[in-house]
Design a protein around this motif. Structure first.
Motif, PDB file in Angstrom:
ATOM      1  N   GLN A   8       0.323  -1.252   0.129  1.00 40.10           N
ATOM      2  CA  GLN A   8       0.049   0.081  -0.169  1.00 40.10           C
ATOM      3  C   GLN A   8       0.844   1.025  -0.093  1.00 40.10           C
ATOM      4  OE1 GLN A   8      -3.601  -1.120  -0.550  1.00 40.10           O
ATOM      5  NE2 GLN A   8      -2.205  -3.515   0.018  1.00 40.10           N
ATOM      6  N   THR A   9       2.155   1.025   0.450  1.00 39.32           N
ATOM      7  CA  THR A   9       2.944   2.265   0.116  1.00 39.32           C
ATOM      8  C   THR A   9       3.164   2.853  -0.993  1.00 39.32           C
ATOM      9  OG1 THR A   9       5.358   0.947   0.573  1.00 39.32           O
ATOM     10  CG2 THR A   9       3.992   1.600   2.485  1.00 39.32           C
ATOM     11  N   VAL A  10       4.136   3.877  -1.164  1.00 42.72           N
ATOM     12  CA  VAL A  10       4.618   5.253  -1.846  1.00 42.72           C
ATOM     13  C   VAL A  10       5.760   5.447  -2.100  1.00 42.72           C
ATOM     14  CG1 VAL A  10       2.824   5.892  -3.149  1.00 42.72           C
ATOM     15  CG2 VAL A  10       3.453   7.000  -1.289  1.00 42.72           C
ATOM     16  N   GLU A  11       6.805   5.499  -2.223  1.00 46.30           N
ATOM     17  CA  GLU A  11       8.196   6.283  -1.826  1.00 46.30           C
ATOM     18  C   GLU A  11       8.382   7.514  -0.738  1.00 46.30           C
ATOM     19  OE1 GLU A  11      10.504   5.027  -2.053  1.00 46.30           O
ATOM     20  OE2 GLU A  11      10.424   2.992  -3.919  1.00 46.30           O
ATOM     21  N   PRO A  12       9.048   7.953  -0.114  1.00 43.62           N
ATOM     22  CA  PRO A  12       9.756   6.884  -0.065  1.00 43.62           C
ATOM     23  C   PRO A  12       9.765   5.641   1.628  1.00 43.62           C
ATOM     24  CG  PRO A  12       9.880   8.963   1.814  1.00 43.62           C
ATOM     25  CD  PRO A  12       8.843   8.650   1.214  1.00 43.62           C
ATOM     26  N   LEU A  13       8.371   5.462   1.560  1.00 44.08           N
ATOM     27  CA  LEU A  13       7.836   4.640   2.444  1.00 44.08           C
ATOM     28  C   LEU A  13       8.394   2.834   2.010  1.00 44.08           C
ATOM     29  CD1 LEU A  13       6.642   3.561   5.431  1.00 44.08           C
ATOM     30  CD2 LEU A  13       4.994   4.334   4.644  1.00 44.08           C
ATOM     31  N   GLN A  32      18.558   9.966   7.891  1.00 48.07           N
ATOM     32  CA  GLN A  32      19.190  11.008   7.347  1.00 48.07           C
ATOM     33  C   GLN A  32      18.977  12.437   6.489  1.00 48.07           C
ATOM     34  OE1 GLN A  32      19.943  12.283  10.502  1.00 48.07           O
ATOM     35  NE2 GLN A  32      19.326   9.942  11.659  1.00 48.07           N
ATOM     36  N   GLY A  33      19.014  11.377   5.548  1.00 49.02           N
ATOM     37  CA  GLY A  33      18.679  12.411   3.835  1.00 49.02           C
ATOM     38  C   GLY A  33      16.920  12.732   3.517  1.00 49.02           C
ATOM     39  N   LEU A  34      15.557  11.829   4.758  1.00 48.71           N
ATOM     40  CA  LEU A  34      14.790  12.386   4.961  1.00 48.71           C
ATOM     41  C   LEU A  34      14.616  13.063   5.213  1.00 48.71           C
ATOM     42  CD1 LEU A  34      12.659   8.274   4.958  1.00 48.71           C
ATOM     43  CD2 LEU A  34      12.897   9.803   2.607  1.00 48.71           C
ATOM     44  N   GLY A  35      15.030  13.329   6.946  1.00 49.29           N
ATOM     45  CA  GLY A  35      14.804  14.534   7.811  1.00 49.29           C
ATOM     46  C   GLY A  35      13.693  14.213   8.228  1.00 49.29           C
ATOM     47  N   GLY A  36      13.521  15.844   8.705  1.00 52.61           N
ATOM     48  CA  GLY A  36      12.084  15.606  10.103  1.00 52.61           C
ATOM     49  C   GLY A  36      12.263  14.932  10.288  1.00 52.61           C
ATOM     50  N   THR A  37      10.467  14.429  10.729  1.00 56.64           N
ATOM     51  CA  THR A  37      10.528  13.483  11.545  1.00 56.64           C
ATOM     52  C   THR A  37      11.118  12.483  11.680  1.00 56.64           C
ATOM     53  OG1 THR A  37       7.950  14.887  12.414  1.00 56.64           O
ATOM     54  CG2 THR A  37       8.720  12.368  13.421  1.00 56.64           C
ATOM     55  N   THR A  38      11.249  11.915  10.796  1.00 53.54           N
ATOM     56  CA  THR A  38      11.558  10.615  10.489  1.00 53.54           C
ATOM     57  C   THR A  38      13.315  10.342  10.844  1.00 53.54           C
ATOM     58  OG1 THR A  38      10.016  10.623   8.089  1.00 53.54           O
ATOM     59  CG2 THR A  38      11.717   9.157   8.707  1.00 53.54           C
ATOM     60  N   ALA A  39      13.802  11.124   9.918  1.00 59.25           N
ATOM     61  CA  ALA A  39      15.219  11.501  11.198  1.00 59.25           C
ATOM     62  C   ALA A  39      15.329  11.094  12.649  1.00 59.25           C
ATOM     63  CB  ALA A  39      15.843  12.583  10.595  1.00 59.25           C
ATOM     64  N   GLU A  40      14.713  12.303  13.276  1.00 57.49           N
ATOM     65  CA  GLU A  40      14.270  12.125  14.665  1.00 57.49           C
ATOM     66  C   GLU A  40      13.890  10.792  15.258  1.00 57.49           C
ATOM     67  OE1 GLU A  40      12.307  15.017  17.818  1.00 57.49           O
ATOM     68  OE2 GLU A  40      12.053  15.368  15.726  1.00 57.49           O
ATOM     69  N   VAL A  41      13.185  10.602  15.045  1.00 53.10           N
ATOM     70  CA  VAL A  41      12.325   9.120  15.597  1.00 53.10           C
ATOM     71  C   VAL A  41      13.589   7.872  15.366  1.00 53.10           C
ATOM     72  CG1 VAL A  41      10.696   8.192  16.229  1.00 53.10           C
ATOM     73  CG2 VAL A  41      10.398  10.306  15.956  1.00 53.10           C
ATOM     74  N   LEU A  43      27.631  -7.235   7.214  1.00 49.92           N
ATOM     75  CA  LEU A  43      27.579  -7.173   6.915  1.00 49.92           C
ATOM     76  C   LEU A  43      26.089  -6.475   7.252  1.00 49.92           C
ATOM     77  CD1 LEU A  43      26.172 -10.308   5.183  1.00 49.92           C
ATOM     78  CD2 LEU A  43      26.987  -8.507   3.620  1.00 49.92           C
ATOM     79  N   LYS A  44      25.519  -6.361   8.405  1.00 54.79           N
ATOM     80  CA  LYS A  44      24.875  -6.030   9.654  1.00 54.79           C
ATOM     81  C   LYS A  44      25.630  -4.260   9.691  1.00 54.79           C
ATOM     82  CE  LYS A  44      21.230  -8.633  10.959  1.00 54.79           C
ATOM     83  NZ  LYS A  44      21.507  -9.229  12.287  1.00 54.79           N
ATOM     84  N   LYS A  45      27.195  -4.152   9.920  1.00 50.62           N
ATOM     85  CA  LYS A  45      27.173  -2.813  10.132  1.00 50.62           C
ATOM     86  C   LYS A  45      26.742  -2.168   8.659  1.00 50.62           C
ATOM     87  CE  LYS A  45      32.047  -0.022   9.747  1.00 50.62           C
ATOM     88  NZ  LYS A  45      33.073   0.194   9.103  1.00 50.62           N
ATOM     89  N   ALA A  46      26.814  -2.567   7.449  1.00 53.73           N
ATOM     90  CA  ALA A  46      26.952  -1.733   6.132  1.00 53.73           C
ATOM     91  C   ALA A  46      25.375  -1.714   6.219  1.00 53.73           C
ATOM     92  CB  ALA A  46      27.276  -2.609   5.393  1.00 53.73           C
ATOM     93  N   TRP A  47      24.937  -2.270   6.413  1.00 53.24           N
ATOM     94  CA  TRP A  47      22.798  -2.139   5.994  1.00 53.24           C
ATOM     95  C   TRP A  47      22.252  -1.127   6.917  1.00 53.24           C
ATOM     96  CZ3 TRP A  47      20.308  -3.435  11.361  1.00 53.24           C
ATOM     97  CH2 TRP A  47      18.397  -3.262  10.153  1.00 53.24           C
ATOM     98  N   LEU A  48      23.438  -1.835   8.737  1.00 50.89           N
ATOM     99  CA  LEU A  48      22.604  -0.088   9.393  1.00 50.89           C
ATOM    100  C   LEU A  48      23.707   1.103   8.686  1.00 50.89           C
ATOM    101  CD1 LEU A  48      23.276  -0.860  13.774  1.00 50.89           C
ATOM    102  CD2 LEU A  48      21.045  -0.877  12.220  1.00 50.89           C
ATOM    103  N   GLU A  49      24.842   1.069   8.404  1.00 50.87           N
ATOM    104  CA  GLU A  49      25.168   2.224   7.644  1.00 50.87           C
ATOM    105  C   GLU A  49      24.066   3.453   7.086  1.00 50.87           C
ATOM    106  OE1 GLU A  49      29.533   2.373   9.885  1.00 50.87           O
ATOM    107  OE2 GLU A  49      29.068   1.585   7.282  1.00 50.87           O
ATOM    108  N   ASP A  50      23.718   1.761   5.876  1.00 51.01           N
ATOM    109  CA  ASP A  50      23.516   2.784   4.734  1.00 51.01           C
ATOM    110  C   ASP A  50      21.650   2.961   4.690  1.00 51.01           C
ATOM    111  OD1 ASP A  50      22.042   3.200   1.633  1.00 51.01           O
ATOM    112  OD2 ASP A  50      22.254   0.585   1.495  1.00 51.01           O
ATOM    113  N   PHE A  51      21.145   2.007   6.158  1.00 53.17           N
ATOM    114  CA  PHE A  51      19.560   2.548   6.463  1.00 53.17           C
ATOM    115  C   PHE A  51      19.942   4.233   7.329  1.00 53.17           C
ATOM    116  CE2 PHE A  51      15.481   1.062   9.128  1.00 53.17           C
ATOM    117  CZ  PHE A  51      14.900   1.642   8.916  1.00 53.17           C
TER     118      PHE A  51
END
Length: 289
Positions: free
Chosen positions: A101-106, A235-244, A222-230
């Motif tokens: 049901q989602t659209v980007e960036p979700l 952080q690129g999205l900013g706003g409440t998403t970046a904060e929470v 692999l988990k480290k690379a995933w976490l850093e990428d995530f």
């Protein structure tokens, strides 16, 4: 300086308005999530479960909840492994329904959530291949949230572990979202052997890249690379998403630091000569960073 102030004011304004247009793209998806949340077990459900003497009693106790149908087709006697498997399948089905049901960036955000389980599944399959076990034998242990298209090939009854070892790596490198993480790990381990993997070689040669001792290190990398990428994505999205979500990812990064540190105790990674190798497994962000 004035342009910077104007740009910052614009960013602040957009951040303040993010909820005003939230329902345009995410209203229905949020309604679905709220509906699923209402199906969480309540104290009364737990009270009925606490009085269950057998797994059949447990099935009966769950019939009055939103879990009422997920065990109805399972024959008696029920097994604990069956209940666990069906719970994970229910979680994965609902996750995929919400994602549909989602659209980007979700959509990408939910992809990142599933990638963690993909890493777990990949590591488990590699462990089995190194032990000459057919991947089909490990299907019960794989997390359904981490399934990907290439797993259908690997899990087929006709898949030959000995003859298909390079196919396993090809699928992981090409057909999965975690392929870039996996490829970077192989390059870091041994660039020469990485070239051999992508060129296609015998099982004995490819297997030399990884040993049983290396698997936990590979998983941590692999988990480290995933976490850093995530985290970069959030952080690129900013706003409440970046904060929470940024807070949650920092907590997860700190957990990975503690886990790596504890697992390295009494191993060669805890020696003075190997401290740099151990520290390279730490995510590059977090409250402990």
């Amino acid at each position: 300086a004035i342009l910077d102030q104007v740009a910052q004011a614009l960013v602040d304004c957009l951040a303040a308005m993010e909820l005003s247009i939230f329902n345009v793209n995410h209203g229905f998806c949020e309604a679905v999530v709220r509906g699923l949340r209402s199906g969480f077990l309540v104290p009364e459900d737990y009270r009925r479960l606490s009085t269950s003497d057998t797994l059949e009693d447990m099935r009966s106790a769950l019939e009055e909840s939103d879990y009422g149908t997920f065990l109805q087709d399972e024959p008696s006697p029920l097994l604990v492994s069956t209940i666990s498997k069906k719970c994970y399948e229910k979680l994965a089905d609902e996750f995929r329904y919400v994602k549909a049901q989602t659209v980007e960036p979700l959509t990408t955000f939910m992809d990142f959530i599933a990638r963690e389980k993909m890493i777990d599944n990949v590591c488990m399959i590699i462990q089995g291949v190194l032990n000459n076990k057919a991947p089909l034998e490990m299907q019960e242990k794989l997390h359904p949230l981490g399934e990907f298209e290439g797993m259908k090939v690997i899990m087929s009854e006709t898949f030959d572990v000995q003859g298909g070892f390079d196919d396993v790596y090809r699928i992981f490198l090409v057909d999965t979202p975690i392929g870039p993480y996996f490829e970077e790990y192989l390059k870091d381990v041994d660039r020469e052997k990485d070239e051999m993997v992508r060129a296609g070689v015998e099982t004995s040669q490819v297997g030399g890249i990884l040993t049983k001792q290396d698997l936990e290190i590979m998983k941590a990398t692999l988990k480290k690379a995933w976490l850093e990428d995530f985290n970069d994505f959030v952080q690129g999205l900013g706003g409440t998403t970046a904060e929470v979500m940024g807070h949650m990812l920092k907590m997860e990064a700190d957990f990975r630091v503690l886990l790596v540190t504890m697992n390295a105790l009494n191993t060669n990674l805890s020696t003075e000569a190997k401290l740099q190798d151990r520290n390279s497994l730490y995510p590059s962000f977090g409250y402990l960073y």
